[in-house]
Design a protein around this motif. Structure first.
Motif, PDB file in Angstrom:
ATOM      1  N   HIS A 289       0.524 -55.859 -26.720  1.00 33.67           N
ATOM      2  CA  HIS A 289      -0.182 -56.978 -27.175  1.00 33.67           C
ATOM      3  C   HIS A 289      -1.459 -56.898 -27.943  1.00 33.67           C
ATOM      4  O   HIS A 289      -1.881 -57.821 -28.322  1.00 33.67           O
ATOM      5  CB  HIS A 289      -0.503 -57.764 -25.676  1.00 33.67           C
ATOM      6  CG  HIS A 289       0.823 -58.107 -24.926  1.00 33.67           C
ATOM      7  ND1 HIS A 289       1.825 -58.668 -25.433  1.00 33.67           N
ATOM      8  CD2 HIS A 289       0.831 -58.074 -23.616  1.00 33.67           C
ATOM      9  CE1 HIS A 289       2.931 -58.923 -24.376  1.00 33.67           C
ATOM     10  NE2 HIS A 289       2.181 -58.565 -23.422  1.00 33.67           N
ATOM     11  N   ASP A 290      -1.997 -55.530 -27.818  1.00 34.44           N
ATOM     12  CA  ASP A 290      -3.421 -55.227 -28.619  1.00 34.44           C
ATOM     13  C   ASP A 290      -3.123 -54.426 -29.637  1.00 34.44           C
ATOM     14  O   ASP A 290      -4.231 -54.222 -30.227  1.00 34.44           O
ATOM     15  CB  ASP A 290      -4.237 -54.906 -27.567  1.00 34.44           C
ATOM     16  CG  ASP A 290      -4.488 -55.887 -26.533  1.00 34.44           C
ATOM     17  OD1 ASP A 290      -4.473 -56.935 -26.633  1.00 34.44           O
ATOM     18  OD2 ASP A 290      -4.763 -55.344 -25.336  1.00 34.44           O
ATOM     19  N   GLY A 291      -1.829 -53.857 -29.817  1.00 40.58           N
ATOM     20  CA  GLY A 291      -1.654 -53.091 -31.008  1.00 40.58           C
ATOM     21  C   GLY A 291      -2.293 -51.370 -30.860  1.00 40.58           C
ATOM     22  O   GLY A 291      -2.572 -50.843 -31.930  1.00 40.58           O
ATOM     23  N   VAL A 292      -2.547 -51.172 -29.493  1.00 39.18           N
ATOM     24  CA  VAL A 292      -3.197 -49.935 -29.107  1.00 39.18           C
ATOM     25  C   VAL A 292      -2.341 -49.084 -29.668  1.00 39.18           C
ATOM     26  O   VAL A 292      -1.136 -49.150 -29.279  1.00 39.18           O
ATOM     27  CB  VAL A 292      -3.629 -49.971 -27.592  1.00 39.18           C
ATOM     28  CG1 VAL A 292      -4.101 -48.691 -27.329  1.00 39.18           C
ATOM     29  CG2 VAL A 292      -4.789 -50.975 -27.527  1.00 39.18           C
ATOM     30  N   GLY A 293      -2.773 -47.359 -30.104  1.00 39.23           N
ATOM     31  CA  GLY A 293      -1.810 -46.471 -30.486  1.00 39.23           C
ATOM     32  C   GLY A 293      -1.667 -45.729 -29.211  1.00 39.23           C
ATOM     33  O   GLY A 293      -2.158 -45.834 -28.061  1.00 39.23           O
ATOM     34  N   VAL A 294      -0.769 -44.889 -29.617  1.00 39.46           N
ATOM     35  CA  VAL A 294      -0.394 -43.685 -28.201  1.00 39.46           C
ATOM     36  C   VAL A 294      -1.509 -43.032 -27.799  1.00 39.46           C
ATOM     37  O   VAL A 294      -1.556 -43.021 -26.542  1.00 39.46           O
ATOM     38  CB  VAL A 294       0.827 -42.806 -29.097  1.00 39.46           C
ATOM     39  CG1 VAL A 294       1.218 -41.945 -27.754  1.00 39.46           C
ATOM     40  CG2 VAL A 294       2.246 -43.559 -29.423  1.00 39.46           C
ATOM     41  N   GLN A 295      -2.319 -42.442 -28.566  1.00 35.13           N
ATOM     42  CA  GLN A 295      -3.266 -41.688 -28.005  1.00 35.13           C
ATOM     43  C   GLN A 295      -4.210 -42.402 -27.355  1.00 35.13           C
ATOM     44  O   GLN A 295      -4.882 -42.251 -26.336  1.00 35.13           O
ATOM     45  CB  GLN A 295      -4.071 -40.794 -29.132  1.00 35.13           C
ATOM     46  CG  GLN A 295      -2.969 -39.752 -29.709  1.00 35.13           C
ATOM     47  CD  GLN A 295      -2.443 -38.936 -28.568  1.00 35.13           C
ATOM     48  OE1 GLN A 295      -3.136 -38.364 -27.843  1.00 35.13           O
ATOM     49  NE2 GLN A 295      -0.982 -38.600 -28.743  1.00 35.13           N
ATOM     50  N   ASP A 296      -4.547 -43.431 -27.865  1.00 36.95           N
ATOM     51  CA  ASP A 296      -5.610 -44.468 -27.172  1.00 36.95           C
ATOM     52  C   ASP A 296      -4.973 -44.852 -25.815  1.00 36.95           C
ATOM     53  O   ASP A 296      -5.791 -44.860 -24.640  1.00 36.95           O
ATOM     54  CB  ASP A 296      -5.880 -45.868 -28.119  1.00 36.95           C
ATOM     55  CG  ASP A 296      -7.162 -46.499 -27.572  1.00 36.95           C
ATOM     56  OD1 ASP A 296      -7.651 -46.087 -26.527  1.00 36.95           O
ATOM     57  OD2 ASP A 296      -7.333 -47.655 -28.200  1.00 36.95           O
ATOM     58  N   ALA A 297      -3.661 -45.207 -25.794  1.00 37.23           N
ATOM     59  CA  ALA A 297      -3.163 -45.781 -24.609  1.00 37.23           C
ATOM     60  C   ALA A 297      -3.040 -44.473 -23.380  1.00 37.23           C
ATOM     61  O   ALA A 297      -3.450 -44.816 -22.236  1.00 37.23           O
ATOM     62  CB  ALA A 297      -1.709 -46.160 -25.018  1.00 37.23           C
ATOM     63  N   LEU A 298      -2.866 -43.353 -23.982  1.00 43.87           N
ATOM     64  CA  LEU A 298      -3.076 -42.187 -23.155  1.00 43.87           C
ATOM     65  C   LEU A 298      -4.108 -41.943 -22.436  1.00 43.87           C
ATOM     66  O   LEU A 298      -4.442 -41.540 -21.326  1.00 43.87           O
ATOM     67  CB  LEU A 298      -2.378 -40.946 -23.832  1.00 43.87           C
ATOM     68  CG  LEU A 298      -0.830 -40.766 -23.888  1.00 43.87           C
ATOM     69  CD1 LEU A 298      -0.447 -39.693 -25.121  1.00 43.87           C
ATOM     70  CD2 LEU A 298      -0.109 -40.835 -22.661  1.00 43.87           C
ATOM     71  N   THR A 299      -5.266 -42.040 -23.257  1.00 49.04           N
ATOM     72  CA  THR A 299      -6.600 -41.811 -22.961  1.00 49.04           C
ATOM     73  C   THR A 299      -6.983 -42.593 -21.670  1.00 49.04           C
ATOM     74  O   THR A 299      -7.432 -42.608 -20.755  1.00 49.04           O
ATOM     75  CB  THR A 299      -7.859 -41.971 -23.970  1.00 49.04           C
ATOM     76  OG1 THR A 299      -7.319 -40.985 -25.055  1.00 49.04           O
ATOM     77  CG2 THR A 299      -9.070 -42.046 -23.683  1.00 49.04           C
ATOM     78  N   ARG A 300      -6.614 -44.121 -21.856  1.00 52.07           N
ATOM     79  CA  ARG A 300      -6.855 -45.090 -21.010  1.00 52.07           C
ATOM     80  C   ARG A 300      -6.127 -44.700 -19.689  1.00 52.07           C
ATOM     81  O   ARG A 300      -6.954 -45.023 -18.775  1.00 52.07           O
ATOM     82  CB  ARG A 300      -6.396 -46.464 -21.608  1.00 52.07           C
ATOM     83  CG  ARG A 300      -7.155 -46.925 -22.912  1.00 52.07           C
ATOM     84  CD  ARG A 300      -6.922 -48.407 -23.054  1.00 52.07           C
ATOM     85  NE  ARG A 300      -7.231 -48.946 -24.252  1.00 52.07           N
ATOM     86  CZ  ARG A 300      -7.419 -50.132 -24.806  1.00 52.07           C
ATOM     87  NH1 ARG A 300      -6.996 -51.140 -24.023  1.00 52.07           N
ATOM     88  NH2 ARG A 300      -7.888 -50.502 -25.984  1.00 52.07           N
ATOM     89  N   LEU A 301      -4.978 -44.303 -19.930  1.00 52.31           N
ATOM     90  CA  LEU A 301      -4.171 -44.061 -18.549  1.00 52.31           C
ATOM     91  C   LEU A 301      -4.911 -42.960 -17.956  1.00 52.31           C
ATOM     92  O   LEU A 301      -5.084 -43.065 -16.726  1.00 52.31           O
ATOM     93  CB  LEU A 301      -2.776 -43.684 -18.970  1.00 52.31           C
ATOM     94  CG  LEU A 301      -1.589 -43.349 -17.925  1.00 52.31           C
ATOM     95  CD1 LEU A 301      -1.641 -44.572 -16.771  1.00 52.31           C
ATOM     96  CD2 LEU A 301      -0.450 -42.962 -18.256  1.00 52.31           C
ATOM     97  N   ARG A 302      -5.235 -41.812 -18.618  1.00 51.99           N
ATOM     98  CA  ARG A 302      -5.738 -40.761 -17.928  1.00 51.99           C
ATOM     99  C   ARG A 302      -7.144 -40.838 -17.209  1.00 51.99           C
ATOM    100  O   ARG A 302      -7.395 -40.497 -16.388  1.00 51.99           O
ATOM    101  CB  ARG A 302      -5.759 -39.354 -19.039  1.00 51.99           C
ATOM    102  CG  ARG A 302      -4.616 -39.083 -19.389  1.00 51.99           C
ATOM    103  CD  ARG A 302      -4.532 -38.215 -20.601  1.00 51.99           C
ATOM    104  NE  ARG A 302      -3.119 -37.653 -20.807  1.00 51.99           N
ATOM    105  CZ  ARG A 302      -2.758 -37.376 -22.008  1.00 51.99           C
ATOM    106  NH1 ARG A 302      -3.618 -37.165 -23.074  1.00 51.99           N
ATOM    107  NH2 ARG A 302      -1.452 -36.709 -22.232  1.00 51.99           N
ATOM    108  N   GLU A 303      -7.725 -41.772 -17.914  1.00 46.50           N
ATOM    109  CA  GLU A 303      -9.246 -42.282 -17.409  1.00 46.50           C
ATOM    110  C   GLU A 303      -9.228 -42.779 -16.238  1.00 46.50           C
ATOM    111  O   GLU A 303     -10.283 -42.767 -15.462  1.00 46.50           O
ATOM    112  CB  GLU A 303     -10.041 -42.927 -18.377  1.00 46.50           C
ATOM    113  CG  GLU A 303     -10.415 -42.326 -19.724  1.00 46.50           C
ATOM    114  CD  GLU A 303     -11.369 -43.193 -20.705  1.00 46.50           C
ATOM    115  OE1 GLU A 303     -10.987 -44.460 -20.664  1.00 46.50           O
ATOM    116  OE2 GLU A 303     -11.862 -42.677 -21.643  1.00 46.50           O
TER     117      GLU A 303
END
Length: 280
Positions: free
Chosen positions: A263-277
Protein backbone atom coordinates in the motif's frame (compact mmCIF):
# COMPACT_ATOMS: atom_id res chain seq x y z
CA UNK A 1 -23.69 -6.04 -6.89
CA UNK A 2 -20.59 -8.14 -6.24
CA UNK A 3 -18.47 -5.02 -6.80
CA UNK A 4 -19.98 -3.49 -3.68
CA UNK A 5 -18.48 -6.25 -1.54
CA UNK A 6 -15.14 -6.15 -3.36
CA UNK A 7 -14.75 -2.50 -2.40
CA UNK A 8 -14.29 -3.71 1.17
CA UNK A 9 -11.51 -6.12 0.15
CA UNK A 10 -9.16 -3.80 -1.71
CA UNK A 11 -7.34 -0.96 0.00
CA UNK A 12 -8.69 2.33 -1.41
CA UNK A 13 -5.25 3.94 -1.42
CA UNK A 14 -3.41 1.30 -3.44
CA UNK A 15 -6.21 -0.78 -4.96
CA UNK A 16 -4.44 -3.88 -3.60
CA UNK A 17 -5.23 -6.46 -0.93
CA UNK A 18 -3.49 -8.66 1.63
CA UNK A 19 -5.65 -11.66 2.52
CA UNK A 20 -4.25 -13.83 5.34
CA UNK A 21 -5.36 -17.44 4.86
CA UNK A 22 -6.02 -19.37 8.06
CA UNK A 23 -8.48 -21.91 6.65
CA UNK A 24 -6.02 -24.83 6.71
CA UNK A 25 -7.83 -26.81 9.41
CA UNK A 26 -10.61 -27.57 6.92
CA UNK A 27 -8.41 -30.11 5.14
CA UNK A 28 -7.76 -32.53 7.99
CA UNK A 29 -3.97 -32.62 7.76
CA UNK A 30 -2.04 -32.54 11.07
CA UNK A 31 0.88 -30.55 9.64
CA UNK A 32 -1.49 -27.82 8.47
CA UNK A 33 -2.33 -26.93 12.08
CA UNK A 34 1.13 -25.64 12.94
CA UNK A 35 0.73 -22.07 14.12
CA UNK A 36 -3.07 -22.12 14.14
CA UNK A 37 -3.81 -24.52 16.98
CA UNK A 38 -5.44 -21.73 19.02
CA UNK A 39 -7.70 -20.03 16.52
CA UNK A 40 -9.19 -17.39 18.85
CA UNK A 41 -5.65 -16.22 19.64
CA UNK A 42 -4.64 -16.32 15.96
CA UNK A 43 -7.60 -14.20 14.94
CA UNK A 44 -6.97 -11.71 17.76
CA UNK A 45 -3.38 -11.31 16.55
CA UNK A 46 -4.52 -10.78 12.96
CA UNK A 47 -7.21 -8.30 13.92
CA UNK A 48 -4.56 -6.25 15.71
CA UNK A 49 -2.22 -6.53 12.71
CA UNK A 50 -5.17 -5.42 10.50
CA UNK A 51 -4.51 -6.92 7.05
CA UNK A 52 -7.14 -6.20 4.42
CA UNK A 53 -8.82 -9.59 4.88
CA UNK A 54 -8.63 -12.87 6.75
CA UNK A 55 -9.60 -16.12 5.03
CA UNK A 56 -11.56 -18.47 7.29
CA UNK A 57 -14.03 -21.34 7.14
CA UNK A 58 -17.68 -21.06 8.12
CA UNK A 59 -16.83 -22.79 11.41
CA UNK A 60 -14.17 -20.25 12.37
CA UNK A 61 -15.52 -17.03 10.84
CA UNK A 62 -17.32 -16.06 14.03
CA UNK A 63 -13.98 -15.37 15.73
CA UNK A 64 -13.47 -12.49 13.30
CA UNK A 65 -17.03 -11.32 12.80
CA UNK A 66 -17.84 -11.16 16.51
CA UNK A 67 -15.16 -8.48 16.99
CA UNK A 68 -17.00 -5.20 17.56
CA UNK A 69 -16.50 -2.15 15.39
CA UNK A 70 -15.93 -1.63 11.69
CA UNK A 71 -12.14 -1.24 11.69
CA UNK A 72 -11.19 -4.88 11.27
CA UNK A 73 -10.15 -7.12 8.36
CA UNK A 74 -12.80 -8.23 5.89
CA UNK A 75 -13.84 -11.89 5.79
CA UNK A 76 -13.05 -14.17 2.84
CA UNK A 77 -14.75 -17.53 3.34
CA UNK A 78 -13.38 -20.90 2.21
CA UNK A 79 -16.18 -22.98 0.71
CA UNK A 80 -14.68 -26.37 -0.22
CA UNK A 81 -12.93 -29.26 1.50
CA UNK A 82 -10.69 -31.99 0.04
CA UNK A 83 -8.30 -34.72 1.15
CA UNK A 84 -5.64 -34.34 -1.54
CA UNK A 85 -2.81 -33.04 0.63
CA UNK A 86 -1.69 -36.07 2.64
CA UNK A 87 1.32 -38.32 2.22
CA UNK A 88 0.51 -41.04 1.48
CA UNK A 89 -2.79 -40.11 -0.11
CA UNK A 90 -5.97 -41.78 1.05
CA UNK A 91 -7.22 -44.59 -1.16
CA UNK A 92 -10.34 -42.57 -1.92
CA UNK A 93 -9.89 -38.90 -2.84
CA UNK A 94 -12.65 -36.34 -2.71
CA UNK A 95 -13.37 -32.65 -3.08
CA UNK A 96 -16.72 -31.14 -2.07
CA UNK A 97 -18.13 -27.66 -1.66
CA UNK A 98 -20.50 -26.69 1.12
CA UNK A 99 -23.98 -26.72 -0.48
CA UNK A 100 -25.12 -23.66 1.50
CA UNK A 101 -21.80 -21.84 1.22
CA UNK A 102 -23.05 -18.67 -0.45
CA UNK A 103 -25.97 -18.22 1.94
CA UNK A 104 -23.59 -18.76 4.86
CA UNK A 105 -21.19 -16.20 3.41
CA UNK A 106 -23.97 -13.64 3.11
CA UNK A 107 -25.07 -14.27 6.71
CA UNK A 108 -21.48 -13.95 7.90
CA UNK A 109 -20.98 -10.72 5.91
CA UNK A 110 -18.10 -12.07 3.82
CA UNK A 111 -16.65 -9.98 1.01
CA UNK A 112 -15.87 -13.04 -1.12
CA UNK A 113 -15.82 -16.83 -1.13
CA UNK A 114 -12.92 -19.03 -2.21
CA UNK A 115 -12.91 -22.45 -3.88
CA UNK A 116 -10.28 -24.63 -5.55
CA UNK A 117 -9.74 -25.64 -9.15
CA UNK A 118 -7.15 -28.39 -8.77
CA UNK A 119 -5.07 -30.19 -11.36
CA UNK A 120 -3.59 -33.37 -9.86
CA UNK A 121 -1.52 -35.73 -12.03
CA UNK A 122 -3.64 -38.74 -13.00
CA UNK A 123 -6.75 -37.53 -11.16
CA UNK A 124 -9.04 -35.72 -13.62
CA UNK A 125 -11.97 -36.76 -11.41
CA UNK A 126 -10.90 -34.22 -8.79
CA UNK A 127 -10.74 -31.47 -11.39
CA UNK A 128 -14.19 -32.49 -12.60
CA UNK A 129 -15.53 -32.35 -9.05
CA UNK A 130 -14.06 -28.86 -8.66
CA UNK A 131 -15.64 -27.69 -11.90
CA UNK A 132 -19.04 -28.98 -10.81
CA UNK A 133 -18.62 -27.21 -7.47
CA UNK A 134 -17.58 -23.97 -9.13
CA UNK A 135 -20.53 -24.00 -11.50
CA UNK A 136 -22.91 -24.51 -8.57
CA UNK A 137 -21.18 -21.78 -6.54
CA UNK A 138 -21.19 -19.41 -9.50
CA UNK A 139 -24.95 -19.69 -9.89
CA UNK A 140 -25.57 -18.96 -6.21
CA UNK A 141 -22.87 -16.27 -6.04
CA UNK A 142 -24.50 -14.40 -8.91
CA UNK A 143 -27.91 -14.63 -7.25
CA UNK A 144 -26.65 -13.13 -3.98
CA UNK A 145 -24.02 -10.73 -5.31
CA UNK A 146 -21.15 -12.62 -3.67
CA UNK A 147 -17.71 -12.40 -5.36
CA UNK A 148 -16.23 -15.79 -6.24
CA UNK A 149 -12.48 -16.28 -5.83
CA UNK A 150 -11.25 -19.32 -7.74
CA UNK A 151 -7.95 -20.88 -6.69
CA UNK A 152 -6.26 -22.64 -9.64
CA UNK A 153 -3.91 -25.13 -8.00
CA UNK A 154 -1.47 -27.12 -10.16
CA UNK A 155 0.03 -29.86 -8.00
CA UNK A 156 2.99 -32.16 -8.45
CA UNK A 157 2.67 -35.92 -8.20
CA UNK A 158 2.25 -36.67 -4.51
CA UNK A 159 4.65 -39.61 -4.47
CA UNK A 160 7.34 -37.63 -6.27
CA UNK A 161 6.97 -34.46 -4.22
CA UNK A 162 6.55 -36.19 -0.86
CA UNK A 163 3.29 -34.49 0.02
CA UNK A 164 1.52 -31.26 -0.86
CA UNK A 165 3.72 -29.46 -3.39
CA UNK A 166 2.64 -27.09 -6.12
CA UNK A 167 3.92 -27.15 -9.68
CA UNK A 168 5.25 -23.75 -10.71
CA UNK A 169 5.30 -24.53 -14.44
CA UNK A 170 4.20 -21.37 -16.24
CA UNK A 171 2.22 -23.11 -18.99
CA UNK A 172 0.26 -25.23 -16.52
CA UNK A 173 -0.50 -22.28 -14.26
CA UNK A 174 -1.62 -19.99 -17.08
CA UNK A 175 -3.83 -22.73 -18.56
CA UNK A 176 -5.60 -23.36 -15.26
CA UNK A 177 -5.91 -19.64 -14.52
CA UNK A 178 -7.58 -19.19 -17.90
CA UNK A 179 -10.01 -22.01 -17.13
CA UNK A 180 -10.88 -20.29 -13.85
CA UNK A 181 -11.65 -17.09 -15.74
CA UNK A 182 -13.81 -19.00 -18.19
CA UNK A 183 -15.74 -20.50 -15.25
CA UNK A 184 -16.67 -17.01 -14.10
CA UNK A 185 -14.11 -16.06 -11.45
CA UNK A 186 -14.42 -12.58 -9.98
CA UNK A 187 -10.98 -13.03 -8.41
CA UNK A 188 -8.10 -15.41 -9.07
CA UNK A 189 -5.83 -16.80 -6.33
CA UNK A 190 -2.85 -18.19 -8.24
CA UNK A 191 0.55 -19.65 -7.45
CA UNK A 192 3.76 -17.81 -8.31
CA UNK A 193 5.58 -19.26 -11.30
CA UNK A 194 8.96 -20.93 -10.81
CA UNK A 195 10.39 -18.26 -13.10
CA UNK A 196 8.91 -15.17 -11.49
CA UNK A 197 9.73 -13.09 -14.58
CA UNK A 198 6.98 -15.09 -16.30
CA UNK A 199 4.28 -13.71 -14.03
CA UNK A 200 3.07 -11.06 -16.49
CA UNK A 201 1.85 -14.02 -18.58
CA UNK A 202 -0.42 -15.06 -15.71
CA UNK A 203 -1.78 -11.54 -15.38
CA UNK A 204 -2.37 -11.28 -19.12
CA UNK A 205 -4.22 -14.58 -19.42
CA UNK A 206 -6.50 -13.53 -16.52
CA UNK A 207 -7.83 -10.84 -18.83
CA UNK A 208 -8.51 -8.14 -16.27
CA UNK A 209 -9.76 -10.40 -13.48
CA UNK A 210 -7.79 -9.38 -10.36
CA UNK A 211 -5.05 -11.88 -9.49
CA UNK A 212 -4.00 -12.43 -5.87
CA UNK A 213 -0.82 -14.47 -5.51
CA UNK A 214 -0.59 -17.44 -3.16
CA UNK A 215 2.26 -17.64 -0.67
CA UNK A 216 2.83 -21.40 -0.54
CA UNK A 217 5.32 -22.93 1.89
CA UNK A 218 7.54 -21.09 4.35
CA UNK A 219 10.42 -19.08 2.96
CA UNK A 220 12.76 -16.54 4.54
CA UNK A 221 11.63 -12.93 4.87
CA UNK A 222 13.81 -11.51 2.10
CA UNK A 223 12.67 -14.17 -0.38
CA UNK A 224 9.04 -13.53 0.53
CA UNK A 225 9.27 -9.77 0.21
CA UNK A 226 11.32 -9.93 -3.01
CA UNK A 227 8.76 -12.26 -4.59
CA UNK A 228 5.95 -10.00 -3.41
CA UNK A 229 7.47 -6.95 -5.05
CA UNK A 230 8.05 -8.92 -8.26
CA UNK A 231 4.43 -10.12 -8.62
CA UNK A 232 3.09 -6.67 -7.79
CA UNK A 233 5.35 -5.17 -10.45
CA UNK A 234 3.98 -7.80 -12.85
CA UNK A 235 0.45 -6.53 -12.24
CA UNK A 236 -0.90 -8.66 -9.39
CA UNK A 237 -3.69 -7.04 -7.38
CA UNK A 238 -2.53 -8.46 -4.08
CA UNK A 239 -1.45 -11.53 -2.16
CA UNK A 240 -2.98 -14.37 -0.15
CA UNK A 241 -0.39 -15.58 2.35
CA UNK A 242 -0.96 -18.08 5.13
CA UNK A 243 1.96 -20.02 6.58
CA UNK A 244 4.44 -17.24 5.82
CA UNK A 245 2.47 -15.05 8.22
CA UNK A 246 0.91 -17.35 10.81
CA UNK A 247 4.08 -19.45 11.27
CA UNK A 248 6.32 -16.37 11.39
CA UNK A 249 8.07 -15.47 14.67
CA UNK A 250 6.39 -12.07 14.44
CA UNK A 251 3.06 -12.42 12.56
CA UNK A 252 2.11 -8.80 13.21
CA UNK A 253 5.51 -7.57 12.08
CA UNK A 254 5.56 -9.45 8.78
CA UNK A 255 1.97 -8.35 8.17
CA UNK A 256 2.99 -4.72 8.67
CA UNK A 257 5.97 -5.18 6.34
CA UNK A 258 3.80 -6.70 3.63
CA UNK A 259 1.16 -3.99 4.01
CA UNK A 260 3.88 -1.35 3.61
CA UNK A 261 5.02 -3.01 0.38
CA UNK A 262 1.48 -3.34 -0.99
CA UNK A 263 0.00 0.00 0.00
CA UNK A 264 2.92 2.37 0.44
CA UNK A 265 5.30 1.16 -2.25
CA UNK A 266 8.04 0.38 0.26
CA UNK A 267 11.00 -1.55 -1.15
CA UNK A 268 12.37 -4.87 0.04
CA UNK A 269 15.27 -3.55 2.11
CA UNK A 270 13.16 -0.86 3.75
CA UNK A 271 10.51 -3.44 4.66
CA UNK A 272 13.17 -5.76 6.07
CA UNK A 273 14.63 -2.94 8.16
CA UNK A 274 11.21 -2.11 9.59
CA UNK A 275 10.64 -5.76 10.43
CA UNK A 276 14.03 -6.20 12.10
CA UNK A 277 13.68 -2.99 14.12
CA UNK A 278 10.64 -4.48 15.84
CA UNK A 279 12.84 -7.14 17.45
CA UNK A 280 15.58 -4.79 18.65
Amino acid sequence: MSLFRLRRLFNPRSGRALDVAVDHGFFGEPSFLTGIEDMPAVVRTLVQANPDAVQLTMGQAHHLQSVPGKDKPALVMRTDVANVYGNPLDEHLFSHHVPTAIENAVRLDAVAVCANLMQLPGRPDIREANIRSLMALREQATRYGMPLMIEPLVMQDNAKAGGYMVDGDTARITTLVRQAVELGADLIKADPTDDITDYPKVIRVAGGVPVLVRGGGRVDDETLLTRTVAVLDAGASGIVYGRNIIQHDDPAGITAALMAVLHDGVGVQDALTRLRERTV
